[in-house]
Scaffold this motif. Structure first.
Motif, PDB file in Angstrom:
ATOM      1  N   ILE A   1       2.935  -1.479  60.004  1.00  0.00           N
ATOM      2  CA  ILE A   1       1.561  -1.355  60.500  1.00  0.00           C
ATOM      3  C   ILE A   1       0.568  -1.418  59.337  1.00  0.00           C
ATOM      4  O   ILE A   1      -0.468  -2.091  59.418  1.00  0.00           O
ATOM      5  CB  ILE A   1       1.397  -0.047  61.292  1.00  0.00           C
ATOM      6  CG1 ILE A   1       2.237  -0.098  62.568  1.00  0.00           C
ATOM      7  CG2 ILE A   1      -0.066   0.213  61.621  1.00  0.00           C
ATOM      8  CD1 ILE A   1       2.252   1.193  63.347  1.00  0.00           C
ATOM      9  N   PHE A   2       0.883  -0.732  58.244  1.00  0.00           N
ATOM     10  CA  PHE A   2      -0.014  -0.738  57.081  1.00  0.00           C
ATOM     11  C   PHE A   2      -0.153  -2.147  56.515  1.00  0.00           C
ATOM     12  O   PHE A   2      -1.268  -2.609  56.230  1.00  0.00           O
ATOM     13  CB  PHE A   2       0.526   0.205  56.001  1.00  0.00           C
ATOM     14  CG  PHE A   2      -0.280   0.182  54.739  1.00  0.00           C
ATOM     15  CD1 PHE A   2      -1.406   0.972  54.600  1.00  0.00           C
ATOM     16  CD2 PHE A   2       0.072  -0.659  53.689  1.00  0.00           C
ATOM     17  CE1 PHE A   2      -2.167   0.943  53.439  1.00  0.00           C
ATOM     18  CE2 PHE A   2      -0.676  -0.700  52.527  1.00  0.00           C
ATOM     19  CZ  PHE A   2      -1.801   0.100  52.396  1.00  0.00           C
TER      20      PHE A   2
ATOM     21  N   VAL B   1      -4.223  -1.216  76.807  1.00  0.00           N
ATOM     22  CA  VAL B   1      -5.617  -1.155  77.255  1.00  0.00           C
ATOM     23  C   VAL B   1      -6.484  -2.093  76.427  1.00  0.00           C
ATOM     24  O   VAL B   1      -7.371  -2.774  76.943  1.00  0.00           O
ATOM     25  CB  VAL B   1      -6.137   0.297  77.164  1.00  0.00           C
ATOM     26  CG1 VAL B   1      -7.615   0.366  77.543  1.00  0.00           C
ATOM     27  CG2 VAL B   1      -5.308   1.207  78.062  1.00  0.00           C
ATOM     28  N   PHE B   2      -6.215  -2.127  75.123  1.00  0.00           N
ATOM     29  CA  PHE B   2      -6.967  -3.009  74.227  1.00  0.00           C
ATOM     30  C   PHE B   2      -6.810  -4.465  74.646  1.00  0.00           C
ATOM     31  O   PHE B   2      -7.785  -5.212  74.744  1.00  0.00           O
ATOM     32  CB  PHE B   2      -6.465  -2.806  72.794  1.00  0.00           C
ATOM     33  CG  PHE B   2      -7.156  -3.662  71.777  1.00  0.00           C
ATOM     34  CD1 PHE B   2      -8.345  -3.251  71.190  1.00  0.00           C
ATOM     35  CD2 PHE B   2      -6.636  -4.893  71.399  1.00  0.00           C
ATOM     36  CE1 PHE B   2      -8.982  -4.037  70.247  1.00  0.00           C
ATOM     37  CE2 PHE B   2      -7.261  -5.671  70.461  1.00  0.00           C
ATOM     38  CZ  PHE B   2      -8.446  -5.244  69.882  1.00  0.00           C
ATOM     39  N   PHE B   3      -5.569  -4.890  74.876  1.00  0.00           N
ATOM     40  CA  PHE B   3      -5.312  -6.259  75.317  1.00  0.00           C
ATOM     41  C   PHE B   3      -6.069  -6.562  76.600  1.00  0.00           C
ATOM     42  O   PHE B   3      -6.689  -7.619  76.732  1.00  0.00           O
ATOM     43  CB  PHE B   3      -3.809  -6.475  75.541  1.00  0.00           C
ATOM     44  CG  PHE B   3      -3.064  -6.898  74.310  1.00  0.00           C
ATOM     45  CD1 PHE B   3      -3.432  -8.028  73.605  1.00  0.00           C
ATOM     46  CD2 PHE B   3      -1.983  -6.169  73.858  1.00  0.00           C
ATOM     47  CE1 PHE B   3      -2.741  -8.429  72.473  1.00  0.00           C
ATOM     48  CE2 PHE B   3      -1.287  -6.550  72.721  1.00  0.00           C
ATOM     49  CZ  PHE B   3      -1.667  -7.685  72.026  1.00  0.00           C
ATOM     50  N   LEU B   4      -6.008  -5.647  77.567  1.00  0.00           N
ATOM     51  CA  LEU B   4      -6.605  -5.888  78.877  1.00  0.00           C
ATOM     52  C   LEU B   4      -8.122  -5.958  78.812  1.00  0.00           C
ATOM     53  O   LEU B   4      -8.745  -6.819  79.441  1.00  0.00           O
ATOM     54  CB  LEU B   4      -6.168  -4.803  79.861  1.00  0.00           C
ATOM     55  CG  LEU B   4      -6.797  -4.863  81.258  1.00  0.00           C
ATOM     56  CD1 LEU B   4      -6.445  -6.169  81.947  1.00  0.00           C
ATOM     57  CD2 LEU B   4      -6.354  -3.670  82.097  1.00  0.00           C
TER      58      LEU B   4
ATOM     59  N   VAL C   1     -15.029  -3.396  64.731  1.00  0.00           N
ATOM     60  CA  VAL C   1     -15.365  -2.005  64.426  1.00  0.00           C
ATOM     61  C   VAL C   1     -14.148  -1.105  64.686  1.00  0.00           C
ATOM     62  O   VAL C   1     -13.839  -0.198  63.891  1.00  0.00           O
ATOM     63  CB  VAL C   1     -16.587  -1.542  65.253  1.00  0.00           C
ATOM     64  CG1 VAL C   1     -16.812  -0.044  65.067  1.00  0.00           C
ATOM     65  CG2 VAL C   1     -17.837  -2.310  64.839  1.00  0.00           C
ATOM     66  N   LEU C   2     -13.456  -1.343  65.803  1.00  0.00           N
ATOM     67  CA  LEU C   2     -12.243  -0.574  66.104  1.00  0.00           C
ATOM     68  C   LEU C   2     -11.167  -0.791  65.039  1.00  0.00           C
ATOM     69  O   LEU C   2     -10.463   0.151  64.648  1.00  0.00           O
ATOM     70  CB  LEU C   2     -11.702  -0.969  67.479  1.00  0.00           C
ATOM     71  CG  LEU C   2     -12.460  -0.443  68.699  1.00  0.00           C
ATOM     72  CD1 LEU C   2     -11.894  -1.046  69.972  1.00  0.00           C
ATOM     73  CD2 LEU C   2     -12.407   1.073  68.758  1.00  0.00           C
ATOM     74  N   LEU C   3     -11.050  -2.032  64.576  1.00  0.00           N
ATOM     75  CA  LEU C   3     -10.088  -2.328  63.511  1.00  0.00           C
ATOM     76  C   LEU C   3     -10.422  -1.506  62.265  1.00  0.00           C
ATOM     77  O   LEU C   3      -9.543  -0.915  61.635  1.00  0.00           O
ATOM     78  CB  LEU C   3     -10.105  -3.817  63.194  1.00  0.00           C
ATOM     79  CG  LEU C   3      -9.342  -4.263  61.939  1.00  0.00           C
ATOM     80  CD1 LEU C   3      -7.880  -3.839  62.030  1.00  0.00           C
ATOM     81  CD2 LEU C   3      -9.440  -5.774  61.772  1.00  0.00           C
ATOM     82  N   GLY C   4     -11.705  -1.479  61.903  1.00  0.00           N
ATOM     83  CA  GLY C   4     -12.110  -0.698  60.746  1.00  0.00           C
ATOM     84  C   GLY C   4     -11.849   0.788  60.927  1.00  0.00           C
ATOM     85  O   GLY C   4     -11.478   1.486  59.971  1.00  0.00           O
ATOM     86  N   GLU C   5     -12.010   1.287  62.154  1.00  0.00           N
ATOM     87  CA  GLU C   5     -11.766   2.708  62.416  1.00  0.00           C
ATOM     88  C   GLU C   5     -10.297   3.087  62.244  1.00  0.00           C
ATOM     89  O   GLU C   5      -9.979   4.239  61.938  1.00  0.00           O
ATOM     90  CB  GLU C   5     -12.215   3.061  63.832  1.00  0.00           C
ATOM     91  CG  GLU C   5     -13.711   3.278  63.959  1.00  0.00           C
ATOM     92  CD  GLU C   5     -14.049   4.071  65.200  1.00  0.00           C
ATOM     93  OE1 GLU C   5     -14.878   4.972  65.114  1.00  0.00           O
ATOM     94  OE2 GLU C   5     -13.455   3.782  66.260  1.00  0.00           O
ATOM     95  N   GLN C   6      -9.395   2.137  62.455  1.00  0.00           N
ATOM     96  CA  GLN C   6      -7.968   2.447  62.327  1.00  0.00           C
ATOM     97  C   GLN C   6      -7.517   2.494  60.878  1.00  0.00           C
ATOM     98  O   GLN C   6      -6.494   3.124  60.562  1.00  0.00           O
ATOM     99  CB  GLN C   6      -7.129   1.400  63.082  1.00  0.00           C
ATOM    100  CG  GLN C   6      -7.509   1.183  64.522  1.00  0.00           C
ATOM    101  CD  GLN C   6      -7.504   2.443  65.352  1.00  0.00           C
ATOM    102  OE1 GLN C   6      -6.516   3.163  65.398  1.00  0.00           O
ATOM    103  NE2 GLN C   6      -8.627   2.711  66.009  1.00  0.00           N
ATOM    104  N   LEU C   7      -8.254   1.830  59.970  1.00  0.00           N
ATOM    105  CA  LEU C   7      -7.775   1.681  58.599  1.00  0.00           C
ATOM    106  C   LEU C   7      -7.627   3.001  57.842  1.00  0.00           C
ATOM    107  O   LEU C   7      -6.617   3.197  57.147  1.00  0.00           O
ATOM    108  CB  LEU C   7      -8.711   0.736  57.826  1.00  0.00           C
ATOM    109  CG  LEU C   7      -8.697  -0.724  58.286  1.00  0.00           C
ATOM    110  CD1 LEU C   7      -9.616  -1.559  57.411  1.00  0.00           C
ATOM    111  CD2 LEU C   7      -7.287  -1.293  58.246  1.00  0.00           C
TER     112      LEU C   7
ATOM    113  N   ALA D   1      -3.282  -5.296  67.444  1.00  0.00           N
ATOM    114  CA  ALA D   1      -2.828  -4.759  68.725  1.00  0.00           C
ATOM    115  C   ALA D   1      -1.336  -5.001  68.917  1.00  0.00           C
ATOM    116  O   ALA D   1      -0.617  -4.145  69.454  1.00  0.00           O
ATOM    117  CB  ALA D   1      -3.623  -5.396  69.859  1.00  0.00           C
ATOM    118  N   GLY D   2      -0.866  -6.165  68.479  1.00  0.00           N
ATOM    119  CA  GLY D   2       0.550  -6.476  68.629  1.00  0.00           C
ATOM    120  C   GLY D   2       1.446  -5.571  67.796  1.00  0.00           C
ATOM    121  O   GLY D   2       2.487  -5.090  68.273  1.00  0.00           O
ATOM    122  N   VAL D   3       1.041  -5.300  66.557  1.00  0.00           N
ATOM    123  CA  VAL D   3       1.889  -4.492  65.681  1.00  0.00           C
ATOM    124  C   VAL D   3       1.941  -3.043  66.154  1.00  0.00           C
ATOM    125  O   VAL D   3       2.928  -2.335  65.914  1.00  0.00           O
ATOM    126  CB  VAL D   3       1.383  -4.588  64.218  1.00  0.00           C
ATOM    127  CG1 VAL D   3       0.155  -3.710  63.989  1.00  0.00           C
ATOM    128  CG2 VAL D   3       2.493  -4.218  63.247  1.00  0.00           C
TER     129      VAL D   3
END
Length: 546
Positions: A396-397, A55-58, A286-292, A374-376
């Motif tokens: 992933i980390f 979904v992120f890619f799309l 922002v989404l990247l930061g939320e995953q950390l 997104a790829g990892v």
């Protein structure tokens, strides 16, 4: 309702990140602020958006890559095509092999296939991150064009390498012939689909517009649908949707050179696309930061897969991998540049050796971003025999941490490397602009004279037309006269034009203040006020180049 609330909250975070970035005395790039803000949101709320890679890619990649391909200068893309292809293909393979072996040597408990998978997903640079960094760091234009071209093309090669590394871990087998054939299908098919979709859509759109007229809103909506159509069709045929979106954007720029779209359509479309780019870029980081936080919370468990017990070893691994990426990139750029200069000397062409600072800046500017994250996350949980994919959480980390480190290093290091850096001048661009302006001015004068002759008016109006034509043509004659000047005269005229530009801007802004004042006092209707303010805005945009 929850998904709507989350979307609105993300948009608010993007707005706040822009304010914080401007308030920062250290000129911290907006992506770094957005990542930090996303992490704060996740920590304070105790929850984060469940990031679905497909979904992120799309949602995000097709429009952003399409717009980057649309706006990237084509003369720079083709002028430096050799350098760009060396970085987009050769450097990716070099990074996968070199970094994969290094990671396996550094973390023996991580299988070689898994190490290659991590190296592959770290190999492509991110066009979205590169563009975002350039808003705060003054990267030279030619270097920026090379970085953008590289990042637009190396996604496919990096993702293909990751796909086959993962397949080797899952199935326990690997075929170089199959990998090469799959890469050709992904690349050639993706490029062909992107070009074909855009060509068909623009031809049909042009045919319909000539028959029934053009509506600006519909034209803008069509431009928004093209990248999604190209991406989905390519993915359906198992080609590279990323390359399809890029190729669609590049094809769109050529289709636009026909000049068939109305001026109003272009103005509205540019405004819409600028807003989409700003919003989507911000939400991605922002989404990247939320995953950390959720990724970091597994650090205690993750470190056990490395054979250690102290989580500080993870910092060592992140630092070592980040440094290895820069060193490998530096070595490749240095060797490729030597080879390019050698060929130029063999052909008898004049060469100018760039400094090591420029090579170092090119190495440091290879930032990683959303595509890596997104790829990892697409790495499977299990292998063919049902056991867990080895070191998945660790991969992933490390990938997420390297993204943040690469952004920080580029943000801090590039201003120092590029400060007072002397680059080869590019006078050809100025000459091309002046020649084009002079030729356009001649055509404008001829069109005015023809219109004046074609108008059948009375004696009194003839004098008015003559006076008005003289005033309009004076502007164009001044532009043509500029072509005959040289040396100090040209410099004097440019300074004069800059002063005139500043005076015109001051006048336009004063006009607009009056329009606002009269609108507030109800001396001017809303409709007329909006029209006059829009005219002033467009005039200012033309003078400021924004």
């Amino acid at each position: 309702m929850e998904s709507v609330a989350i979307s609105l909250f993300l948009l608010l975070a993007v707005v706040v990140s822009g304010w914080l970035s401007r308030l920062s005395p250290l000129s911290i790039p907006t992506p770094v602020v957005q990542i930090a803000l996303g992490a704060v949101i996740a920590l304070s709320t105790g929850a984060a958006v469940d990031l679905e890679p497909d979904v992120f890619f799309l949602l995000f990649l097709p429009p952003l890559l399409f717009y980057d391909g649309w706006k990237i200068p084509k003369e720079g893309l083709f002028r430096d095509k050799g350098t760009i292809l060396q970085l987009a293909l050769g450097l990716v393979v070099f990074t996968v092999v070199g970094l994969g072996l290094f990671i396996h040597w550094m973390i023996p408990l991580m299988p070689l296939g898994a190490a290659f998978a991590l190296a592959a997903i770290l190999s492509p640079t991110d066009p979205i991150a590169v563009s975002a960094i350039s808003t705060k760091v003054p990267i030279p234009k030619r270097l920026m064009h090379i970085l953008e071209g590289e990042s637009l093309l190396n996604d496919a090669s990096g993702l293909v390498c990751m796909r086959f590394a993962v397949a080797a871990v899952v199935t326990g087998s690997f075929s170089l012939v199959d990998a090469f054939g799959a890469f050709l299908w992904l690349a050639i098919g993706g490029l062909a689909i992107g070009i074909g979709v855009t060509w068909v859509v623009t031809r049909v759109k042009g045919l319909i517009s000539r028959r029934i007229g053009e509506e600006a809103g519909s034209q803008v909506l069509i431009s928004l649908l093209i990248p999604f159509g190209a991406y989905l069709l390519a993915e359906r045929l198992h080609c590279s949707g990323i390359l399809a979106a890029v190729a669609a954007g590049i094809t769109m720029s050529y289709a636009e050179q026909s000049g068939q779209a109305l001026a109003d359509t272009r103005v509205r479309r540019n405004a819409v696309w600028d807003m989409i780019q700003f919003t989507a870029n911000g939400i991605i980081f922002v989404l990247l930061g939320e995953q950390l936080p959720s990724i970091a919370s597994r650090a205690a468990h993750v470190v056990q897969s490395t054979g250690h017990t102290d989580p500080l070893w993870l910092i060592v691994y992140v630092a070592a991998i980040s440094l290895a990426l820069i060193v490998l990139r530096f070595l490749w750029v240095w060797v490729a540049l030597r080879f390019t200069l050698f060929r130029a000397v063999r052909k008898g062409l004049p060469v100018q050796r760039p400094s090591l600072r420029l090579i170092a800046a090119t190495s440091l500017a290879g930032v990683r971003g959303a595509i890596t994250l997104a790829g990892v996350l697409t790495i499977p949980f299990f292998v063919a025999d049902g056991s867990a994919f080895p070191s998945r959480n660790l991969i992933i980390f490390l990938a997420a941490s390297v993204i943040v480190v690469s952004l920080l290093l580029a943000s801090i290091g590039l201003p120092f490397l590029l400060k007072n850096l002397k680059l080869p001048p590019e006078p050809k661009a100025l000459a091309e602009e002046d020649n084009a302006r002079a030729a356009a001015a001649e055509a404008a004068i001829e069109a005015i004279e023809q219109l004046q002759k074609a108008k059948k008016v009375g004696r009194n109006e003839t004098e008015l037309y003559g006076e008005a034509a003289a005033r309009v043509m004076e502007v164009y004659r001044r532009r043509i006269e500029k072509q005959g000047l040289q040396g100090e005269a040209v410099s004097h005229l440019r300074k004069l034009e800059e002063i005139e530009r500043q005076l015109r801007l001051a006048g336009i802004r004063a006009e607009r203040d009056v329009y606002y004042e009269r609108s507030r006092s109800r001396e001017l209707s809303d409709e007329i006020s909006r029209r006059l303010i829009r005219e002033a805005d467009l005039a200012e945009a033309r003078l400021t180049g924004s």
